[in-house]
Write an enzyme that holds these catalytic residues in place. Sequence first.
Site, PDB file in Angstrom:
ATOM      1  N   GLU A  25       0.803  -1.086  -0.191  1.00  0.00           N
ATOM      2  CA  GLU A  25       0.015  -0.008   0.053  1.00  0.00           C
ATOM      3  C   GLU A  25       0.749   1.349  -0.005  1.00  0.00           C
ATOM      4  O   GLU A  25       2.015   1.222   0.303  1.00  0.00           O
ATOM      5  CB  GLU A  25      -0.886   0.012   1.251  1.00  0.00           C
ATOM      6  CG  GLU A  25      -0.222   0.068   2.560  1.00  0.00           C
ATOM      7  CD  GLU A  25      -1.037  -0.197   3.786  1.00  0.00           C
ATOM      8  OE1 GLU A  25      -1.119   0.614   4.542  1.00  0.00           O
ATOM      9  OE2 GLU A  25      -1.779  -1.228   3.802  1.00  0.00           O
ATOM     10  N   CYS A  30       3.746   8.271   0.961  1.00  0.00           N
ATOM     11  CA  CYS A  30       4.402   7.444   1.846  1.00  0.00           C
ATOM     12  C   CYS A  30       4.489   6.155   1.045  1.00  0.00           C
ATOM     13  O   CYS A  30       3.460   5.345   0.698  1.00  0.00           O
ATOM     14  CB  CYS A  30       3.504   7.173   3.139  1.00  0.00           C
ATOM     15  SG  CYS A  30       4.354   6.103   4.306  1.00  0.00           S
ATOM     16  N   CYS A  75       6.883  -6.778   7.066  1.00  0.00           N
ATOM     17  CA  CYS A  75       8.163  -6.407   7.682  1.00  0.00           C
ATOM     18  C   CYS A  75       8.562  -7.467   8.707  1.00  0.00           C
ATOM     19  O   CYS A  75       7.831  -8.072   9.433  1.00  0.00           O
ATOM     20  CB  CYS A  75       7.650  -4.981   8.388  1.00  0.00           C
ATOM     21  SG  CYS A  75       8.989  -4.389   9.308  1.00  0.00           S
ATOM     22  N   CYS A  80       7.297  -4.656  15.267  1.00  0.00           N
ATOM     23  CA  CYS A  80       7.047  -3.596  16.303  1.00  0.00           C
ATOM     24  C   CYS A  80       5.567  -3.960  16.904  1.00  0.00           C
ATOM     25  O   CYS A  80       4.453  -4.000  16.094  1.00  0.00           O
ATOM     26  CB  CYS A  80       7.072  -2.169  15.854  1.00  0.00           C
ATOM     27  SG  CYS A  80       8.432  -1.506  15.055  1.00  0.00           S
ATOM     28  N   CYS A 127       2.366  -2.116  15.619  1.00  0.00           N
ATOM     29  CA  CYS A 127       2.282  -1.825  14.081  1.00  0.00           C
ATOM     30  C   CYS A 127       1.565  -3.021  13.097  1.00  0.00           C
ATOM     31  O   CYS A 127       1.924  -4.329  13.460  1.00  0.00           O
ATOM     32  CB  CYS A 127       3.727  -1.606  13.283  1.00  0.00           C
ATOM     33  SG  CYS A 127       3.753  -1.110  11.709  1.00  0.00           S
ATOM     34  N   GLY A 131       7.364  -2.027   5.772  1.00  0.00           N
ATOM     35  CA  GLY A 131       8.746  -2.468   5.371  1.00  0.00           C
ATOM     36  C   GLY A 131       9.908  -1.560   6.250  1.00  0.00           C
ATOM     37  O   GLY A 131       9.502  -0.426   6.634  1.00  0.00           O
ATOM     38  N   GLU A 132      10.968  -2.129   6.362  1.00  0.00           N
ATOM     39  CA  GLU A 132      12.225  -1.612   6.865  1.00  0.00           C
ATOM     40  C   GLU A 132      13.161  -1.193   5.831  1.00  0.00           C
ATOM     41  O   GLU A 132      13.739  -2.035   5.285  1.00  0.00           O
ATOM     42  CB  GLU A 132      12.891  -2.403   8.031  1.00  0.00           C
ATOM     43  CG  GLU A 132      14.338  -1.579   8.232  1.00  0.00           C
ATOM     44  CD  GLU A 132      14.586  -0.345   8.728  1.00  0.00           C
ATOM     45  OE1 GLU A 132      15.282   0.537   8.129  1.00  0.00           O
ATOM     46  OE2 GLU A 132      13.729   0.005   9.746  1.00  0.00           O
ATOM     47  N   SER A 154      12.914   6.695   6.521  1.00  0.00           N
ATOM     48  CA  SER A 154      12.622   6.090   8.056  1.00  0.00           C
ATOM     49  C   SER A 154      13.120   4.900   8.518  1.00  0.00           C
ATOM     50  O   SER A 154      12.809   3.589   7.719  1.00  0.00           O
ATOM     51  CB  SER A 154      11.197   6.058   8.419  1.00  0.00           C
ATOM     52  OG  SER A 154      10.652   5.857   9.755  1.00  0.00           O
ATOM     53  N   HIS A 187      10.765   5.680  19.624  1.00  0.00           N
ATOM     54  CA  HIS A 187       9.711   5.178  20.253  1.00  0.00           C
ATOM     55  C   HIS A 187       9.892   4.966  21.726  1.00  0.00           C
ATOM     56  O   HIS A 187       8.895   4.299  22.249  1.00  0.00           O
ATOM     57  CB  HIS A 187       9.123   3.832  19.517  1.00  0.00           C
ATOM     58  CG  HIS A 187       8.915   4.211  18.038  1.00  0.00           C
ATOM     59  ND1 HIS A 187       8.369   5.327  17.625  1.00  0.00           N
ATOM     60  CD2 HIS A 187       9.087   3.245  16.986  1.00  0.00           C
ATOM     61  CE1 HIS A 187       8.168   5.156  16.223  1.00  0.00           C
ATOM     62  NE2 HIS A 187       8.552   4.017  15.817  1.00  0.00           N
ATOM     63  N   CYS A 230       0.209   2.697   8.934  1.00  0.00           N
ATOM     64  CA  CYS A 230       0.846   1.684   7.931  1.00  0.00           C
ATOM     65  C   CYS A 230       0.351   0.311   7.847  1.00  0.00           C
ATOM     66  O   CYS A 230       0.571  -0.195   9.124  1.00  0.00           O
ATOM     67  CB  CYS A 230       2.185   1.888   8.340  1.00  0.00           C
ATOM     68  SG  CYS A 230       3.560   0.913   7.429  1.00  0.00           S
TER      69      CYS A 230
END
Length: 369
Positions: free
Chosen positions: A104, A117, A124, A128, A131, A173-174, A205, A230, A346
């Site tokens: 997305e 974005c 991912c 987290c 998330c 994703g990272e 990010s 965070h 996200c």
Amino acid sequence: MISDRHIDESDPKIPGSVSGMIPGELESCLIGWGLKKFHARQILAWIHRRRVLSFAGMTDLSLDDRAILSRRLTILSSKIGRRIASSDGTEKFLICLRDGERIETALIREPGRNTLCLSTQVGCPIRCVFCASGMKGLSRNLDAAEIVEQFLQVSAALAADERLNNIVLMGIGEPLLNLQHVVRALTILHAKWGAGVGYHRITLSTVGILNKIDELVATGVHPNLACSLHASNDEVRRRLIPTLQTTVSDIVRKGLDYRAATGKDVTFEYVLLRGVNDSTEHARELSLLLRGGGCKVNLIPYNSVEGAAGRPPESDVLSAFVDILREKGVSVTVRKTKGSDIAAACGQLRIDAERSSKAVGEKSDHAHR
């Protein structure tokens, strides 16, 4: 002058669509088919600047050349599966990939700018706890074309007088765990022969993959950096991001190193979760961690996700947190919640689509029993 020195053109894994190609690769294809080399930059200009995503529409090429290109090359390997709009102008796009996977991308409209974005992985691996992106783990990396195509698909879907002028790699994703393809994609999006978006208008990010930040510096591709903290201490961070052992002090130090090496903006992201990391003590710890480095903090009130832990902070708690940081000389912004009525956090749209597909499949199976 844009340099592609960090892209290895000898790599045999040429992108599956023109969207992921650089000029030299496309030129080689054209020469091999008996076409003129200079057409490569014409084609890329049509795609990236004029938002034409079919060879048939490239009217400065001959009909014969367009027919050859249509038979031999693909501009897009993905398609928009769903487009939904929020009352605040935010839009969410579900992108369907060639292998059936989904990602997305979100369009965030604000006065004077449109920010896109982008996702960089299908799923991912970080997981987290708050998330949606990592709920099902990592399926695979996106290739450069699939990253660039998010920009092209949304850009082509906009009105003629509307343009994308900012990019954030904050979707699924990272990014630093897919560094090779991310660097290629950013090169294309930045280049004069590509979309022409300045690196000062692109923000990557990361949750804190420290060695990969060093590798990013070495590539010469230098977007702004957003480091996801965070937490104000390591104990809270390990609860929120149990798959990583990186310390908060190491992340801050590496962020400042990146700023010194590249001259780009570095922001520290902090998702505020009620009763978890939003107390006045957490604010004081964070101010001590960041004070004196000229650091910027972006506070993000949690956008609730079905199936994930967490709630947003109370408004008075958020105000107190901001006040403490500012009193200690830390630059603070609070991200506005956008697209809450369309599941714009996200990963939410992808999860919703997969749940719907599963429900339809189960219903069909039941009907045939």
